[in-house]
Scaffold this active site. Structure first.
Site, short mmCIF file in Angstrom:
data_model
loop_
_atom_site.label_atom_id
_atom_site.label_comp_id
_atom_site.label_asym_id
_atom_site.label_seq_id
_atom_site.Cartn_x
_atom_site.Cartn_y
_atom_site.Cartn_z
N ARG A 94 43.74 47.63 49.28
CA ARG A 94 42.62 46.72 49.52
C ARG A 94 43.00 45.28 49.17
NH1 ARG A 94 38.00 48.90 46.02
NH2 ARG A 94 39.80 49.29 44.69
N ASN B 29 37.41 51.39 49.69
CA ASN B 29 37.86 52.78 49.63
C ASN B 29 36.71 53.68 50.05
OD1 ASN B 29 40.43 52.19 48.64
ND2 ASN B 29 39.83 52.44 46.50
#
Length: 171
Positions: A96, A114
């Site tokens: 990320r 996520n």
């Protein structure tokens, strides 16, 4: 000066690159054999037609702007939005964080998060050329310790403005 001439001169001034109304000579005199029929068309109809033309060209990625007005993105580059989901070893490997950094580097906005299924998902928005670069990055590179099995992209659409102001990591 007739209504047609005034409308065409106005349009020529506002949109010189379109070469509007070839029926007028440089001095504003009519050259059109249909001048008499053009005279019956109200200025509002001419302007509405130009508005439709601008809207149509915008959907094709052609932008018309007044002189001196800047754009946030690269000129003439259509803005798109696309959702994505990345499969593989993409959690616990700073995927990320690297996705956010790459998106910002490319001038994109959107988000990344996520999922409970072990994937990473999000949305990209920006000029089509930069979104394509990011899609390739998501499919082939990712973070240094990630292993990408596949990337799914869906809901791609042309947008007229960005929905986000930056690229966020959603927790």
């Amino acid at each position: 000066m007739g209504l047609h001439q005034r409308a065409c001169i106005f349009l020529r001034t506002m949109l010189p690159d379109l070469g509007v109304c070839p029926s007028l000579a440089e001095d504003g005199a009519p050259r059109c054999a249909l001048e008499s029929s053009c005279r019956r068309i109200p200025v509002s109809a001419h302007l509405a037609g130009v508005g439709l033309l601008i809207a149509f060209l915008s959907t094709l990625g052609c932008f018309v702007r007044a002189p001196g007005v800047g754009m946030n993105m690269a000129e003439g580059d259509t803005l798109i939005s696309v959702d994505y989901e990345i499969f593989g070893k993409v959690q616990g490997v700073f995927f990320r964080k690297y996705t956010q950094a790459e998106g910002k580097k490319l001038g994109l906005v959107g988000w990344v998060q996520n999922t409970d299924q072990g994937t990473v998902q999000g949305q990209l928005q920006g000029p089509i050329s930069q979104v394509r670069h990011m899609q390739e990055w998501l499919e082939t590179r990712g973070s240094p310790k990630s292993h990408i099995d596949r990337a799914n992209f869906r809901n791609e659409k042309v947008i007229v403005k960005l929905d986000y102001s930056d690229f966020q990591i959603v927790k």
